[in-house]
Design a protein around this motif. Structure first.
Motif, short mmCIF file in Angstrom:
data_model
loop_
_atom_site.label_atom_id
_atom_site.label_comp_id
_atom_site.label_asym_id
_atom_site.label_seq_id
_atom_site.Cartn_x
_atom_site.Cartn_y
_atom_site.Cartn_z
N ILE A 85 15.03 -6.06 -3.27
CA ILE A 85 14.30 -6.55 -2.10
C ILE A 85 14.28 -5.47 -1.01
CG2 ILE A 85 14.32 -8.25 -0.22
CD1 ILE A 85 13.39 -9.38 -2.93
N LEU A 86 15.40 -4.81 -0.78
CA LEU A 86 15.43 -3.72 0.20
C LEU A 86 14.47 -2.61 -0.21
CD1 LEU A 86 16.47 -2.18 2.67
CD2 LEU A 86 18.39 -1.38 1.25
N GLY A 87 14.50 -2.24 -1.48
CA GLY A 87 13.59 -1.20 -1.97
C GLY A 87 12.14 -1.59 -1.80
N LEU A 88 11.81 -2.84 -2.10
CA LEU A 88 10.43 -3.28 -1.93
C LEU A 88 10.04 -3.35 -0.46
CD1 LEU A 88 10.04 -5.97 -4.72
CD2 LEU A 88 8.87 -3.78 -4.55
N ALA A 89 10.98 -3.68 0.42
CA ALA A 89 10.69 -3.68 1.86
C ALA A 89 10.37 -2.27 2.33
CB ALA A 89 11.86 -4.27 2.65
N ILE A 90 11.19 -1.31 1.92
CA ILE A 90 10.95 0.08 2.29
C ILE A 90 9.63 0.56 1.70
CG2 ILE A 90 11.76 2.46 1.95
CD1 ILE A 90 14.65 1.29 2.06
N PHE A 91 9.41 0.22 0.43
CA PHE A 91 8.18 0.64 -0.24
C PHE A 91 6.96 -0.01 0.40
CE2 PHE A 91 5.05 0.73 -3.60
CZ PHE A 91 5.09 2.08 -3.92
N SER A 92 7.08 -1.27 0.80
CA SER A 92 5.97 -1.96 1.47
C SER A 92 5.65 -1.29 2.80
CB SER A 92 6.31 -3.43 1.68
OG SER A 92 6.50 -4.08 0.44
N GLU A 104 -1.45 -2.13 -3.98
CA GLU A 104 -0.71 -0.88 -4.11
C GLU A 104 0.79 -1.14 -4.21
OE1 GLU A 104 -0.49 3.65 -2.63
OE2 GLU A 104 -1.73 2.29 -1.46
N ILE A 105 1.27 -2.08 -3.42
CA ILE A 105 2.69 -2.44 -3.50
C ILE A 105 3.01 -2.95 -4.91
CG2 ILE A 105 4.45 -4.07 -2.68
CD1 ILE A 105 2.99 -3.92 0.10
N LYS A 106 2.13 -3.77 -5.44
CA LYS A 106 2.35 -4.33 -6.78
C LYS A 106 2.36 -3.24 -7.84
CE LYS A 106 0.19 -7.25 -10.27
NZ LYS A 106 -0.97 -8.07 -10.59
N SER A 107 1.34 -2.39 -7.85
CA SER A 107 1.23 -1.40 -8.92
C SER A 107 2.27 -0.30 -8.80
CB SER A 107 -0.18 -0.82 -8.98
OG SER A 107 -0.48 -0.15 -7.78
N ARG A 108 2.41 0.27 -7.62
CA ARG A 108 3.39 1.35 -7.45
C ARG A 108 4.81 0.82 -7.38
NH1 ARG A 108 0.97 6.38 -6.21
NH2 ARG A 108 -1.24 6.16 -5.80
N GLY A 109 4.96 -0.40 -6.91
CA GLY A 109 6.28 -1.03 -6.88
C GLY A 109 6.85 -1.22 -8.27
N PHE A 110 5.99 -1.49 -9.24
CA PHE A 110 6.44 -1.62 -10.62
C PHE A 110 7.10 -0.32 -11.09
CE2 PHE A 110 5.39 -0.78 -15.13
CZ PHE A 110 6.21 -1.73 -15.72
N GLY A 111 6.45 0.80 -10.82
CA GLY A 111 7.01 2.10 -11.20
C GLY A 111 8.34 2.35 -10.52
N TRP A 112 8.43 1.98 -9.25
CA TRP A 112 9.68 2.18 -8.52
C TRP A 112 10.80 1.33 -9.13
CZ3 TRP A 112 12.82 -1.19 -5.86
CH2 TRP A 112 13.88 -0.59 -5.20
N VAL A 113 10.52 0.04 -9.35
CA VAL A 113 11.55 -0.85 -9.89
C VAL A 113 11.96 -0.40 -11.28
CG1 VAL A 113 11.96 -3.20 -10.74
CG2 VAL A 113 10.98 -2.85 -8.48
#
Length: 154
Positions: A89-96, A122-131
């Motif tokens: 969640i923290l990572g997605l917040a930063i990424f968002s 963009e959050i969805k697609s690039r967030g997948f790579g990050w996670v």
């Protein structure tokens, strides 16, 4: 970017004006209603409020209400979840936040307006790579990610 945001050191229009940079307006490029401060851009702008509503709905967490940028960086601490989930969640917040900043810069420098839905995609697609590559969820598939992170109707 998150570190600079936490220190109010991002080059928002108000911060540029404070540094005596000649700019035509200090209004937020997204909503054009309020001065563009770090806190406004990431927490109270009508565009980003919609992004955070989408993020919380898709992540199945309580609605995200933040008054300051620092609140976004602490959002994981208010969620009842395990250590692994809080880290994601923290990572997605930063990424968002990064995707919001990127959308803002595309508008300011290239006159390309991104809707909250565009930012969310963009959050969805690039967030997948990050996670998949930066967390312990290396075995997650795109299908699993999409099932838990499905676009909401416009």
């Amino acid at each position: 970017m998150a570190w600079r945001g936490n220190l109010d050191r991002l080059a928002t229009r108000v911060n540029l004006k404070r540094r005596n940079v000649d700019i035509p307006s200090v209004l937020c490029p997204f909503c054009e209603e309020y001065e563009e401060t770090v806190d406004h851009l990431f927490t109270t702008c009508s565009v980003t409020i919609r992004v955070w509503a989408d993020v919380s709905a898709r992540c199945n967490i309580p609605p995200i209400f933040a008054f300051e940028f620092k609140d976004l960086m602490d959002i994981h601490n208010s969620i009842q979840a395990g250590k692994k989930a809080k880290k994601i969640i923290l990572g997605l917040a930063i990424f968002s936040c990064w995707c919001i900043w990127k959308g803002r810069n595309e508008l300011v420098f290239n006159q390309i307006r991104r809707s909250p839905q565009d930012i969310m995609l963009e959050i969805k697609s690039r967030g997948f790579g990050w996670v998949k590559n930066r967390s312990s969820c290396k075995n997650i598939s795109w299908k699993e990610w999409c099932n838990s992170f499905v676009p909401l109707p416009v």
